[in-house]
Motif scaffolding. Structure first.
Motif, PDB file in Angstrom:
ATOM      1  N   PHE A 354     -82.744  36.865  92.555  1.00  0.00           N
ATOM      2  CA  PHE A 354     -83.011  37.926  93.518  1.00  0.00           C
ATOM      3  C   PHE A 354     -82.011  37.850  94.679  1.00  0.00           C
ATOM      4  O   PHE A 354     -81.462  38.862  95.122  1.00  0.00           O
ATOM      5  CB  PHE A 354     -84.444  37.799  94.040  1.00  0.00           C
ATOM      6  N   ALA A 355     -81.756  36.631  95.176  1.00  0.00           N
ATOM      7  CA  ALA A 355     -80.828  36.448  96.301  1.00  0.00           C
ATOM      8  C   ALA A 355     -79.419  36.893  95.930  1.00  0.00           C
ATOM      9  O   ALA A 355     -78.734  37.544  96.733  1.00  0.00           O
ATOM     10  CB  ALA A 355     -80.826  34.985  96.727  1.00  0.00           C
ATOM     11  N   VAL A 356     -78.994  36.557  94.734  1.00  0.00           N
ATOM     12  CA  VAL A 356     -77.666  36.991  94.280  1.00  0.00           C
ATOM     13  C   VAL A 356     -77.614  38.515  94.232  1.00  0.00           C
ATOM     14  O   VAL A 356     -76.609  39.136  94.607  1.00  0.00           O
ATOM     15  CB  VAL A 356     -77.330  36.388  92.907  1.00  0.00           C
ATOM     16  N   GLY A 357     -78.716  39.131  93.789  1.00  0.00           N
ATOM     17  CA  GLY A 357     -78.775  40.586  93.753  1.00  0.00           C
ATOM     18  C   GLY A 357     -78.659  41.202  95.133  1.00  0.00           C
ATOM     19  O   GLY A 357     -77.944  42.197  95.330  1.00  0.00           O
ATOM     20  N   VAL A 358     -79.342  40.606  96.121  1.00  0.00           N
ATOM     21  CA  VAL A 358     -79.244  41.089  97.506  1.00  0.00           C
ATOM     22  C   VAL A 358     -77.808  40.996  97.992  1.00  0.00           C
ATOM     23  O   VAL A 358     -77.269  41.932  98.602  1.00  0.00           O
ATOM     24  CB  VAL A 358     -80.185  40.277  98.426  1.00  0.00           C
ATOM     25  N   TRP A 359     -77.173  39.864  97.725  1.00  0.00           N
ATOM     26  CA  TRP A 359     -75.778  39.683  98.141  1.00  0.00           C
ATOM     27  C   TRP A 359     -74.872  40.722  97.487  1.00  0.00           C
ATOM     28  O   TRP A 359     -73.996  41.296  98.137  1.00  0.00           O
ATOM     29  CB  TRP A 359     -75.327  38.264  97.793  1.00  0.00           C
ATOM     30  N   LEU A 360     -75.077  40.991  96.199  1.00  0.00           N
ATOM     31  CA  LEU A 360     -74.241  41.963  95.498  1.00  0.00           C
ATOM     32  C   LEU A 360     -74.408  43.369  96.073  1.00  0.00           C
ATOM     33  O   LEU A 360     -73.449  44.147  96.118  1.00  0.00           O
ATOM     34  CB  LEU A 360     -74.568  41.966  94.007  1.00  0.00           C
ATOM     35  N   VAL A 361     -75.619  43.695  96.522  1.00  0.00           N
ATOM     36  CA  VAL A 361     -75.833  44.997  97.164  1.00  0.00           C
ATOM     37  C   VAL A 361     -74.972  45.100  98.423  1.00  0.00           C
ATOM     38  O   VAL A 361     -74.339  46.139  98.674  1.00  0.00           O
ATOM     39  CB  VAL A 361     -77.325  45.199  97.502  1.00  0.00           C
ATOM     40  N   THR A 362     -74.931  44.026  99.215  1.00  0.00           N
ATOM     41  CA  THR A 362     -74.114  44.075 100.434  1.00  0.00           C
ATOM     42  C   THR A 362     -72.622  44.081 100.101  1.00  0.00           C
ATOM     43  O   THR A 362     -71.833  44.676 100.832  1.00  0.00           O
ATOM     44  CB  THR A 362     -74.436  42.889 101.364  1.00  0.00           C
ATOM     45  N   VAL A 363     -72.232  43.443  98.997  1.00  0.00           N
ATOM     46  CA  VAL A 363     -70.829  43.497  98.571  1.00  0.00           C
ATOM     47  C   VAL A 363     -70.449  44.934  98.225  1.00  0.00           C
ATOM     48  O   VAL A 363     -69.395  45.434  98.640  1.00  0.00           O
ATOM     49  CB  VAL A 363     -70.585  42.569  97.362  1.00  0.00           C
ATOM     50  N   ALA A 364     -71.322  45.606  97.471  1.00  0.00           N
ATOM     51  CA  ALA A 364     -71.045  46.998  97.102  1.00  0.00           C
ATOM     52  C   ALA A 364     -70.992  47.888  98.338  1.00  0.00           C
ATOM     53  O   ALA A 364     -70.111  48.759  98.461  1.00  0.00           O
ATOM     54  CB  ALA A 364     -72.126  47.497  96.135  1.00  0.00           C
ATOM     55  N   GLY A 365     -71.921  47.659  99.270  1.00  0.00           N
ATOM     56  CA  GLY A 365     -71.915  48.466 100.493  1.00  0.00           C
ATOM     57  C   GLY A 365     -70.675  48.230 101.334  1.00  0.00           C
ATOM     58  O   GLY A 365     -70.075  49.182 101.851  1.00  0.00           O
ATOM     59  N   ALA A 366     -70.276  46.970 101.463  1.00  0.00           N
ATOM     60  CA  ALA A 366     -69.078  46.654 102.252  1.00  0.00           C
ATOM     61  C   ALA A 366     -67.828  47.247 101.607  1.00  0.00           C
ATOM     62  O   ALA A 366     -66.929  47.742 102.304  1.00  0.00           O
ATOM     63  CB  ALA A 366     -68.938  45.141 102.396  1.00  0.00           C
TER      64      ALA A 366
END
Length: 388
Positions: A354-366
């Motif tokens: 789940f944490a990796v997924g949260v991080w990937l969302v912020t990577v996509a947003g950035a």
């Protein structure tokens, strides 16, 4: 760094799990969960904060040098950075109260307020002396209880396994957002106004000053000029950091028979983990610098193949404060009992995913912001307030 931080912070939201004597990682779960817990104790817990502190100090000195190179007087540059530190304290306490008690922005805001005033304009010689003094303080203050107990033959008396687990300070199990906010605010105030001053007394500031010194030498901007230093730091730092955490990790999964008090937050194994964590944090920085040097030397065709991935992760770095706060905005309402309460149904392994997924969302947003040439929203506000 931000991936490591979100992995660490979400682990405190397994609010129906039974936490071990250290209060940081659950003891429940299957074989895969124990493997995740072992890896996090060895490589992540108490290792991310030194990494953050070094980069925070490095960036602060970079900004100071950039301002003075552009013609600002040193006094004015220090004043701007003082304003930045105060703003970070406000952001950190607001973040802790609203969403996530383990905020570190306010903590480093207060440290940077003091260290910026004391050390930004100091000579390299003075910095070297204070780094040595800080390292001595760190070892003496942290190790003194251990040495005293060892000389008295009462090493097992250190620690208190009956204390409230560290996870309780996050308030993730509170059914009411207001009750949880009270818990989080108490934790945030303690971290900012008690733990940070103690770091000044106990020598924890040394990692910050190492960032100052490294920025003056441009070690991360020009890694090719510092390869021997970076290689030694990577190998020795990570080896010391991981070996120092190995006894606690083995004890956590039951492979080593150690009294619970020794594993607690004030026990000897946690003291050992905390001291050696500074080495791991520096080692991780060195590994990234070595990767950048290797990457920049690759043929253009090879770099083009992974350019999107590198650009996306780099975009997160340019918007690190926005990305960090976005983590909590994403996971806290989903995981905590006052929100959807999903944390009650996850284990260490599924929470890591789940944490990796949260991080990937912020990577996509950035990355989306990068393509549109937008700054991070929090960075925009901070910059406007800094420079008025």
């Amino acid at each position: 760094m931000l991936l490591f931080i979100v992995l660490s912070n979400t682990a405190f939201h397994l609010w129906r799990s039974a936490y071990g004597p250290s209060g940081w990682q659950p003891v429940t779960g299957g074989g895969l969960d124990h493997a995740v817990q072992f890896a996090m104790i060895t490589a992540l817990d108490l290792r991310v904060y030194p990494l953050f502190a070094f980069l925070f100090g490095y960036g602060m000195m970079q900004l100071f040098l950039r301002l003075t190179a552009a013609g600002a007087a040193e006094r004015d540059a220090v004043r701007i950075l003082r304003r930045r530190s105060l703003l970070l304290m406000v952001i950190g306490l607001a973040h802790a109260t609203l969403l996530m008690a383990g905020d570190i922005v306010g903590y480093y805001g207060l440290l940077s307020l003091a260290l910026g005033a004391l050390f930004l304009r100091r000579s390299d010689r003075a910095l070297k002396w204070w780094i040595a003094i800080g390292a001595a303080q760190l070892v003496l203050v942290s190790a003194q209880p251990v040495i005293s107990a060892l000389l008295q033959g009462e090493l097992g008396s250190l620690g208190d396994a009956g204390a409230d687990p560290g996870a309780a300070a996050y308030g993730a199990g509170e059914g009411s957002w207001f009750a949880a906010a009270g818990t989080r605010l108490t934790t945030g105030l303690f971290v900012t106004f008690t733990a940070a001053p103690f770091s000044l007394i106990g020598g924890g500031y040394v990692i910050f000053l190492l960032g100052f010194r490294a920025a003056r030498r441009r070690i991360l901007e020009e890694p090719g000029r510092h390869l021997p230093l970076l290689r030694r730091t990577a190998v020795l730092g990570i080896a010391v950091g991981w070996l120092g955490a190995l006894p606690a990790a083995l004890a956590h999964v039951g492979a080593l028979d150690v009294p619970d008090d020794a594993q607690s937050e004030t026990g000897v194994l946690t003291v050992l983990r905390e001291l050696t964590g500074y080495g791991a944090g520096l080692g991780y920085v060195a590994v990234v610098a070595l990767f950048v040097h290797w990457w920049s030397g690759r043929p253009a065709r090879a770099r083009t193949k992974a350019a999107v991935v590198v650009s996306a992760i780099s975009a997160v770095g340019k918007r690190s404060l926005s990305s960090y706060l976005a983590h909590s905005l994403l996971f806290a309402p989903l995981l905590a009992a006052w929100g959807l309460g999903i944390g009650a149904h996850l284990t260490s392994a599924t929470m890591a995913l789940f944490a990796v997924g949260v991080w990937l969302v912020t990577v996509a947003g950035a990355y989306a912001f990068e393509r549109r040439e937008w700054r991070g929203p929090v960075e925009v506000v901070l910059r406007r307030l800094m420079y008025r």
